[in-house]
Design an enzyme around this catalytic site. Structure first.
Site, short mmCIF file in Angstrom:
data_model
loop_
_atom_site.label_atom_id
_atom_site.label_comp_id
_atom_site.label_asym_id
_atom_site.label_seq_id
_atom_site.Cartn_x
_atom_site.Cartn_y
_atom_site.Cartn_z
N HIS B 135 0.83 -1.21 0.00
CA HIS B 135 0.00 0.00 0.00
C HIS B 135 0.86 1.26 0.00
CE1 HIS B 135 -3.18 -2.82 1.26
NE2 HIS B 135 -4.04 -1.90 0.87
N LYS B 139 -0.88 4.76 4.96
CA LYS B 139 -1.79 3.83 5.60
C LYS B 139 -1.37 3.61 7.06
CE LYS B 139 -3.82 -0.75 4.86
NZ LYS B 139 -5.20 -0.24 5.02
#
Lengths: 257, 257, 257, 257
Positions: B135, B139
């Site tokens: 990701h 995050k």
């Protein structure tokens, strides 16, 4: 083109037996000696070996290389265990035999060497970088030595370029999820039946990523590197540490010192 | 073909505004209401909405869904926070309105749902399995909820099939190198600028590996799943938990209970 | 540190508007002019621009660059269409203004430039090489210009190294299965909804493969390259063709001639 | 648990010798016969074989399978060349020996079978799909039979779901760039030294992609599938065509007819 007369020391080991096959298969080489444990090094001289490929163990490599250098036989060495002290001793021998060349290569895999080189070169251009290595599940260490070395080279290049720490907003994590920290570079080790030896270096910046992946399927993948070393060592007197110096002309320093 | 009259609750949020666009763009739907915070739910009835798409927050979802069910408006719900207690309450409402359907989908991404399904199906055929999720570095949690859920489904399938523990000969490891342990499945989380949301499930057995990879580039990737829910919910009275029940006919149970 | 005064020519185009944002966001730069079609180039002089970023079209780029060079404003140019004749004309202007620098970059993506560089460097070490490029399905040409250029660079490096033709035992093939032939390098073009712009270069030799993959998610990925050009151009008088000359010091030639 | 008594027909071939090793290594099996060319089939009966693994050639498979069925020995068959006529003949034999089972598997690789199954299931949910297969450069056909079969299954699933043609705005293309057209699915074949047998199926829709990749490293990867067939065939009287019927209970039809 005259052929290169090659002797293999450690010819019955896993790497050595591959080297014997590779030398035999090479058009521009002749295998003149294949020595196992207990065989006499003098055979190399009697057989007229120009280059010796040394693939034994740390407790025998010094004697083998000393013999080669004293007899003017160039050496291509894959055996590990080279401390600063051992390298200094080797340099002493080479000073006394200035036309002889010795290549010590921690890794003969051309793909692995290129991966490390490209990773080091790309490092300063990207905000983020992580390393994933993937191996068969019988491997004892995690991460692999190559992955640790790759991460260290990347970290060094980032330091030299003044790159800051990597962005990471993680506040809640399961233990281990973010991998091992090698000089600020996260390294993840996957162990999966069916795999052999693989490594991915992932670089990322705004809107783009660059991935360098190396897949090594078998030990045979090291042989092109060994043969390249054999072909080049006669023109490289002195000590060369690392196959990369034979791959690229712009890698000037041919000495680890 | 008559069009489906759709209302969106939470129309000004990040997901809701995408849903508004998607419903408007769909040939077989008509957007008849777009409610933000403070707007009256009665608007849905006045506008003749047949299906409501609910994309708000855990503290408002119960009131919204209750209103829909009591008024016979089918609901497609992306809001999370569904405890066993909440689900029981919802079933009570549905019992009193037996022709109304409610779909609750923790994940509307068709690719993500397929990845989980295929991972669960493949799990019992392979000796080894690991999950890598990747990701953007903003995050907060690692690993992602989807990766944890995927690992749990795999672990469950292995238990049911009587598969033993995974092979792993690691004896020397840097802390974190082997990832997080989720029910015996290693999960690795990569955070890299330039990435969005990605997941790889790697299976391995003697001589072969199978990899299932899902790349989600933007929030728009959830909309085909939302629209599919809208199209199917009128024919699925009662509670359906998970979009997978609308993707495959052989997923019999349409109730989370 | 004093800031660099930057003007953008073509400020309302797709690339230009990204450049305007990027210059504004850079700590070490000041946006002093943003010219659209019809705006007067003299504005650059009046605003005291030191560097102009030129992102227009082939039919206007010559006038714009001539103005910059004659006024001693360094130029960073992304517009294409540079024939040998145009380059010769530009060199004439630069001869008359020897302290001014012009960078022409067919590709400002650092990842794309690195991919091409690494591909060229790796080319001579592997028996096999193929290129796969993957893009959204709205793209008109196949393969992409970058993939063709990459294949040409690889082919050139193989020729220089005396590498023979690639091994390929195919005797029965469906038309198109083996891709397009670009100077002996197979190039495959994938068109898939959900993708943006991606390229993989696959090298293979006995027992190992090396893959270099570049993923470009949006136009913003070109801006780090544009900013790097702006920062370096004042110290690089004359013509520099290709961003790679600013990325690596060992890329000596700064002239396309 | 009693062991299964297994005979291998074609025991000295490439696949057969792997099967001999795999049966010997399996705890729940006993190798009671290993027949090469010229060996008598009666040996199977004398040795009390319950299951025969048939891995020979199209010109001998019919005789071998006929012998097995007539003697009530279940057969697991990897040999190809099964025309409709041959299958009809085999069904006739099986009608006369209703408790005997025969599994014919064009592909024993569990990973390959799963890839095809998942590809077929995912096909109707995505606007775009392409197949890339990658093999060693000594392969004679392109694309591989598995890739063609996978593309056909995908095309069939799209037809059944009423999915339209794939989006592709290509107007200018080098010949071959867009791959081979298999029922409307582009298939690309890569040939690279160092590879073995690999296949990627790429699905794409707005904002997301799903990739299913299978890597087969060696012939040993087929053995788990062969052993699974041996374990299940006694409980599956009649003809089963395709290993997938033994992998999933929801694959109802166990007959190719």
């Amino acid at each position: 083109m005259s052929t290169i007369r090659v002797g293999v020391i450690g010819a019955h080991g896993r790497m050595g037996s591959e080297a014997v096959k590779a030398v035999k298969a090479a058009d521009d080489m002749e295998l003149v000696a294949a020595l196992g444990r207990g065989d006499k090094l003098e055979t190399l001289v009697e057989a007229g070996a120009e280059v010796a490929v040394e693939l034994t163990r740390p407790d025998s490599v010094m004697d083998n290389v000393e013999f080669c250098v004293r007899n003017g036989i160039h050496a291509v060495v894959g055996t590990t265990g080279w401390t600063d002290g051992r390298l200094a001793t080797l340099r002493g021998w080479l000073d006394a035999s200035p036309s002889t060349g010795v290549l010590i290569a921690p890794n003969f895999g051309i793909g692995a060497v290129l991966t490390m080189r490209f990773a080091r070169q790309a490092a300063r251009f990207f905000e983020s970088v992580e390393v994933i290595e993937l191996h068969h599940p019988d491997k004892a260490d995690a991460p692999s030595g190559t992955a640790v070395r790759t991460a260290q080279l990347i970290a060094e290049a980032r330091r030299e370029a003044g790159t800051g720490p990597q962005p990471d907003a993680t506040t809640t994590a399961l233990e281990g999820a973010r991998g091992a920290d090698v000089d600020g570079v996260p390294v993840h080790a996957v162990r999966l039946r069916g795999l052999v030896a693989h490594q991915e270096v992932l670089f990322g910046d705004a809107g783009e990523t660059l991935t360098i992946r190396h897949d090594s399927m078998n030990r045979g993948s090291f042989m092109p590197g060994v043969l390249l070393g054999v072909r080049r060592i006669a023109q490289a007197p002195g000590l060369t540490f690392g196959l990369e110096h034979f791959l690229f002309e712009d890698e000037h320093g041919t000495d680890a010192g």
